[in-house]
Motif scaffolding. Structure first.
Motif, PDB file in Angstrom:
ATOM      1  N   VAL A 164       0.526  -1.407   0.244  1.00 12.67           N
ATOM      2  CA  VAL A 164      -0.117   0.044  -0.066  1.00 12.67           C
ATOM      3  C   VAL A 164       1.073   1.466   0.274  1.00 12.67           C
ATOM      4  N   ALA A 165       1.898   1.131   0.895  1.00 12.82           N
ATOM      5  CA  ALA A 165       3.236   2.374   1.338  1.00 12.82           C
ATOM      6  C   ALA A 165       3.408   3.123  -0.204  1.00 12.82           C
ATOM      7  N   HIS A 166       3.794   1.794  -0.780  1.00 12.68           N
ATOM      8  CA  HIS A 166       4.564   1.425  -2.545  1.00 12.68           C
ATOM      9  C   HIS A 166       3.832   2.157  -3.090  1.00 12.68           C
ATOM     10  N   PHE A 167       2.771   1.544  -3.398  1.00  9.69           N
ATOM     11  CA  PHE A 167       1.580   1.970  -4.847  1.00  9.69           C
ATOM     12  C   PHE A 167       1.219   3.631  -4.023  1.00  9.69           C
ATOM     13  N   LEU A 168       1.315   3.932  -3.064  1.00  5.30           N
ATOM     14  CA  LEU A 168       0.791   4.972  -3.243  1.00  5.30           C
ATOM     15  C   LEU A 168       2.364   6.427  -2.607  1.00  5.30           C
ATOM     16  N   ALA A 169       2.750   5.659  -2.740  1.00  5.29           N
ATOM     17  CA  ALA A 169       4.273   7.194  -2.740  1.00  5.29           C
ATOM     18  C   ALA A 169       4.848   6.815  -4.644  1.00  5.29           C
ATOM     19  N   ARG A 170       3.709   5.803  -4.857  1.00  7.02           N
ATOM     20  CA  ARG A 170       4.182   6.583  -6.687  1.00  7.02           C
ATOM     21  C   ARG A 170       3.050   6.735  -7.630  1.00  7.02           C
ATOM     22  N   GLY A 171       2.243   7.455  -6.353  1.00  5.86           N
ATOM     23  CA  GLY A 171       0.945   8.146  -7.388  1.00  5.86           C
ATOM     24  C   GLY A 171      -0.225   7.528  -7.549  1.00  5.86           C
ATOM     25  N   TRP A 183       6.488   7.028   5.318  1.00  6.10           N
ATOM     26  CA  TRP A 183       6.520   8.142   4.677  1.00  6.10           C
ATOM     27  C   TRP A 183       7.539   9.176   4.360  1.00  6.10           C
ATOM     28  N   PRO A 184       8.016   9.239   6.000  1.00  6.68           N
ATOM     29  CA  PRO A 184       9.446  10.179   5.718  1.00  6.68           C
ATOM     30  C   PRO A 184      10.460   9.991   4.457  1.00  6.68           C
ATOM     31  N   ALA A 185      10.749   8.579   5.125  1.00 11.32           N
ATOM     32  CA  ALA A 185      11.653   7.625   4.193  1.00 11.32           C
ATOM     33  C   ALA A 185      11.260   7.555   2.497  1.00 11.32           C
ATOM     34  N   LEU A 186       9.588   7.910   1.863  1.00  7.14           N
ATOM     35  CA  LEU A 186       9.468   7.848   0.195  1.00  7.14           C
ATOM     36  C   LEU A 186       9.438   8.952   0.015  1.00  7.14           C
ATOM     37  N   THR A 187       8.753   9.784   1.046  1.00  5.93           N
ATOM     38  CA  THR A 187       9.223  10.798   0.617  1.00  5.93           C
ATOM     39  C   THR A 187      11.095  11.520  -0.048  1.00  5.93           C
ATOM     40  N   GLU A 188      11.678  11.155   1.352  1.00  2.36           N
ATOM     41  CA  GLU A 188      12.992  11.461   1.283  1.00  2.36           C
ATOM     42  C   GLU A 188      13.884  10.436  -0.195  1.00  2.36           C
ATOM     43  N   LEU A 189      12.985   9.651  -0.656  1.00  2.00           N
ATOM     44  CA  LEU A 189      13.470   8.646  -2.024  1.00  2.00           C
ATOM     45  C   LEU A 189      12.809   9.675  -3.146  1.00  2.00           C
ATOM     46  N   GLY A 190      11.605  10.744  -3.210  1.00  2.56           N
ATOM     47  CA  GLY A 190      10.812  11.375  -3.993  1.00  2.56           C
ATOM     48  C   GLY A 190       9.592  10.336  -4.307  1.00  2.56           C
ATOM     49  N   LEU A 191       8.609  11.414  -3.988  1.00  4.28           N
ATOM     50  CA  LEU A 191       7.164  10.350  -4.610  1.00  4.28           C
ATOM     51  C   LEU A 191       6.584  11.193  -5.990  1.00  4.28           C
ATOM     52  N   ALA A 192       6.152  10.193  -6.484  1.00  6.84           N
ATOM     53  CA  ALA A 192       5.674  10.071  -8.137  1.00  6.84           C
ATOM     54  C   ALA A 192       5.081  11.220  -7.577  1.00  6.84           C
ATOM     55  N   PRO A 193       4.632  11.988  -8.670  1.00  6.18           N
ATOM     56  CA  PRO A 193       3.123  13.189  -8.566  1.00  6.18           C
ATOM     57  C   PRO A 193       2.286  12.739  -8.701  1.00  6.18           C
ATOM     58  N   GLY A 194       1.252  13.037  -7.518  1.00  3.87           N
ATOM     59  CA  GLY A 194       0.027  13.102  -7.668  1.00  3.87           C
ATOM     60  C   GLY A 194       0.215  12.561  -6.264  1.00  3.87           C
TER      61      GLY A 194
END
Lengths: 327, 327
Positions: free
Chosen positions: B34-41, B65-76
């Motif tokens: 879930v976290a991965h797919f959300l981070a990928r938009g 989320w902080p880790a995913l934000t640091e890695l760079g979230l996809a648009p949206g």
């Protein structure tokens, strides 16, 4: 302790005062040791009977030096402090520590260790880089087996911190303790084993993985490339900083290793590898759970997860990969 | 290909056009997806029958989320695009891809996949996160087994790139290809297997290591802490970026895998693990040598050594360790 051990001299100098190290056998591992000891500021004598031994050794040291320089050389570290000798006796004559890294043959190592024992100053520790032979089997013909210790490194010894230290039945306890301390002073990360296990610890573990990999290739179940990618893109990223036990404990979520074992216990019996799983009885379950709790120490689940995530990100960054970078 | 598969609709949309993903089962793995797919938009619907499932899931996503934000979230990318549904049917009703991450039980997964197949729009791929069950054994009761695929991730799915993709006997080849492409678009590193092997590839390998570790703890040969340290201070540092095969090829020096196998071939038979070694016949030897040469490609021995050294240094730096730092 062998009866003879009481009559043999004590180890001559404290580990902190060692300045001269001899490396016998200068292939990939022995040469890696030479590079490590030079970088740590030791005077190194080396002997290898092979053709072009000196040329190959100096080439290996030169290839490693930029990395070692980047890591930071110890005061006085200098490639010119390497002397390649024409005979084994010259190499060890004045040595305060001897590292044997001959080819992996029990017969050969048994004979060589006896020769080294005869040529090395009394009491000086002679450590073997053997990948898995128990010292008990290698020290049988030496006059003073008490000073013979296993000091098993990983390739390349000048970069991979781990050294596994273990003695044989006739090795003096002080020699084992001295060796562990010496390696620490020399900048290694040491695991001292209190009993002999063929393959020691890390090699048993990586060998189990390696054997399964060989079986898979032999059976046409996976290609060499798939096997390597499955580790570098998967578990290998975690293993660079968090071991398999603690990693699996996190797979148990907030329930930790206990939940993980209770949850995956059944599939532990699945034919997932050619290695049979042990009976997951209470004793083993508790040993795993307690060990992980000891390791976690004050770090709770959230802290370990955060640590793992930071570690994976750091490793991905360091190795030029970021997940999700593509999309 | 099953006879029925010809009559079922094709996969509805190209992998690149997927916007809505359903995750069924929201524990450590499902929640990580879930976290991965959300981070990928993606827009994500999730269902889990467990108590406090939504609270636990949102806590897991918030922690990641902080880790995913640091890695760079996809648009949206937005945590608010997660909808936790009260029923399985609601979760998958409009899904363009379904990821099943239920507990590891064959019976349970068999029934759940049949339910998911019944509730998911025709042709939409339903992937299972199973750690090792062959899809052939899980797809037996589904009306359209052709769309059921294994998509095995590693923990945490939002950070570890690897996903192993493999179909069962009744899975349509297009469904497997679609799934592999979808995961790539979603930022994963994909290994597509053309045959089913229990445990797939990475789990067979890490499970072999894990089983040996359990045996060692059970036999009192090593502590949990020793086992973890032996990997993180040793082979694990290399495996973060260079797999076991290529790593061992370097242990062979300039002779590579061929020399390594010829040199360590004999000790391959040593009792270094509880897993029996395969017969190292010419065919296996050549397969290993050829595979490593394919992997090395244009990189010669010196280039691989330099790459390995840079990698180990980068990993040591990234994880706050430098060998020799102590002295």
């Amino acid at each position: 302790m062998s009866p003879t051990s009481r009559t043999t001299p004590a180890v001559p100098c404290p580990p902190e005062e060692v300045r001269r190290v001899a490396c016998v056998g200068a292939g990939v591992i022995g040469g890696g040791w030479v590079a490590h000891f030079l970088a740590r500021g030791y005077e190194v004598t080396a002997f290898d009977p092979g053709p072009d031994a000196e040329v190959r050794l100096r080439r290996l040291v030169d290839a490693a030096w930029p990395a070692l320089t980047e890591l930071g050389l110890a005061p006085g570290a200098d490639r010119d402090r390497l002397t390649v000798t024409a005979t084994l006796a010259e190499a060890v004559a004045d040595a305060q520590f001897v590292q044997e890294s001959a080819p992996e043959s029990l017969e050969l190592k048994r004979d060589l260790l006896a020769q080294l024992d005869a040529a090395t100053p009394p009491g000086v520790v002679v450590a073997s880089s053997t990948s898995g032979y128990p010292m008990t089997d290698m020290q049988t013909t030496a006059a003073d087996p008490g000073r013979l210790v296993v000091g098993h490194p990983f390739n390349p010894p000048y970069l991979i911190p781990l050294v596994e230290v273990v003695g044989g039945e006739d090795t003096r306890a002080e020699a084992v303790a001295w060796t562990s301390r010496f390696y620490e002073v020399a900048g290694k990360s040491v695991i001292t084993m209190d009993r002999e296990v063929p393959g020691f610890i890390a090699n048993r573990l990586q060998e189990a993985l390696w054997r399964e990999a060989l079986h898979m290739v032999a059976a046409g179940e996976a290609s060499v490339e798939d096997i390597d990618a499955s580790i570098t893109e998967g578990p290998g990223l975690r293993w660079a900083f968090m071991g398999p036990c603690l990693t699996f404990a996190l797979a148990g979520g907030e329930g930790g290793m206990a939940h993980m074992l209770d949850h995956f216990g059944p599939s532990l019996k699945s034919p997932w590898t050619r290695l049979e799983a042990p009976e997951l009885d209470e004793a083993l379950r508790d040993a795993m759970v307690d060990g992980c709790e000891r390791e976690a120490g004050a770090r709770d689940h959230a802290a370990l997860v955060a640590e793992r995530d930071r570690g994976v990100i750091a490793v991905l960054r360091a190795t030029g990969r970021l997940p999700g970078g593509q999309s």
